[in-house]
Design an enzyme around this catalytic site. Sequence first.
Site, PDB file in Angstrom:
ATOM      1  N   ASP A 120       3.719  -4.399  -5.735  1.00  0.00           N
ATOM      2  CA  ASP A 120       4.226  -5.692  -5.259  1.00  0.00           C
ATOM      3  C   ASP A 120       5.751  -5.692  -5.265  1.00  0.00           C
ATOM      4  O   ASP A 120       6.398  -6.162  -4.317  1.00  0.00           O
ATOM      5  CB  ASP A 120       3.723  -6.828  -6.160  1.00  0.00           C
ATOM      6  CG  ASP A 120       2.288  -7.233  -5.857  1.00  0.00           C
ATOM      7  OD1 ASP A 120       1.715  -6.720  -4.878  1.00  0.00           O
ATOM      8  OD2 ASP A 120       1.741  -8.063  -6.613  1.00  0.00           O
ATOM      9  N   GLU A 158       0.835  -1.209   0.000  1.00  0.00           N
ATOM     10  CA  GLU A 158       0.000   0.000   0.000  1.00  0.00           C
ATOM     11  C   GLU A 158       0.869   1.257   0.000  1.00  0.00           C
ATOM     12  O   GLU A 158       0.569   2.235  -0.697  1.00  0.00           O
ATOM     13  CB  GLU A 158      -0.931  -0.004   1.216  1.00  0.00           C
ATOM     14  CG  GLU A 158      -1.939  -1.140   1.243  1.00  0.00           C
ATOM     15  CD  GLU A 158      -2.836  -1.142   0.018  1.00  0.00           C
ATOM     16  OE1 GLU A 158      -3.192  -0.053  -0.473  1.00  0.00           O
ATOM     17  OE2 GLU A 158      -3.170  -2.241  -0.467  1.00  0.00           O
TER      18      GLU A 158
END
Length: 441
Positions: free
Chosen positions: A381, A296
């Site tokens: 990611d 995030e």
Amino acid sequence: MPIAVNLKNAFVLVFVIGTTLSFLLNHVLEAIDYKYRKTNGGILPDVLKKYPEASLFDQEKLKRICEYENAKYFLWIPQSIASYLLEMGLVLFGFYVLVFNGLVSWVGMPTTVGKTFVCFFLFMLLTSLPSDILSIPFSLYREFKLEKRFGFSNMTLKIWITDGIKNILVSMVLNVMLTGIASPLLVSCPNTWWIILSAVLVVLIFLTNIIYPKFIAPLFNKFQMLEEGELKTRLENMLAKAGFSSDGLFRMDASKRSNHSNAYFTGFGKAKRIVLYDTLINAMTVDEIESVMAHEVGHYKLKHITRRMVLMFPLVIVASFVMFTLAHVSALYTGFGFEVTNINAMQFVGLQLAIMVFSSISFPLKPVTSYASRRHEYAADRFSAELCHTGKPLVSALMKLNSENLSEILPPKIYSFYHYSHPTLVERTMALEELEKSLEK
């Protein structure tokens, strides 16, 4: 009842054909997904079998995932058909004309700021009511039958009604603000309102992102500062390492309504917040939660949110100009059955009609936005894996999230290409494995 629109009108044709094609395309894609799931839904892809979390996906769990996806699909079919028929029926049989004429009979032609505000606000409210009412039985069935059947919903009827009332009130406040700002512009600046309104919308977008986490979200959930302990320490160290400052780490009482797990980042500037669902905290290890939150943070550090906002500004300006231009085209009104007596006084109607027309042909844009979103997810990611020096905790976290939420593991590529804003579990796992090789060197 006779058809009230002119089916030879270009705007009406675009709306009817676009809406119908979008409806058919979605049904074809959902049918492809369903057929693929019947054949492959009970198979765990080889790339996932090597992980300890593969034990989460036994045959019973794979069957449960298919049943959940099928149940949602079988509910979506009648809802989409009913929505399509309602949308077409409201247009073809002159519902919007009826509402406008009724308001004019009651309030008078909206040539003043006061009359424009009342007509504009009530027109938006009344024309949205049919679809809102139609959604109620489907929402109730999904929440209290489907979600409870699969062990997700903890919702009570009292909470559901309270949430509905809160949503209505928040929407009413926002609509009053928008119509309150737009109405004097439409009356006093009939030929230039789009420029001022564009600037206002940009400011409101910024303000909403600042106001939402502190004032709107707490209306629905309780947010508590994350308690002292290993998790908070690890996350604070990770944030410091990433150079990320925020308003705090918060635990949200998501389990009050649902057992679905998630986490998110919201806000701008000092109003930035990192929010973890209590269901996520209970289901994952500290390493896994750290990797999810690093993902995030990656969205912020890689400026994904900023880029979207920057891209949005010219789009808002262009869209406002296009809406303004169409709102001055008489054929837009007459095609949908309106009698044009004072086009400047009817511009808010033109805005609604223009939005309907553009929405009907927006379906080709879905794969574009989905593709851009998936690229950002891959990048976040990668950021998480590099920040945590490994991508393995993120893989295990994704597998747990997939299992806990009964998410489809490997949908057909054409379906995910069109609909998925995130790469599939298999795609993310393979990408993280490739990155892991470079991190080990």
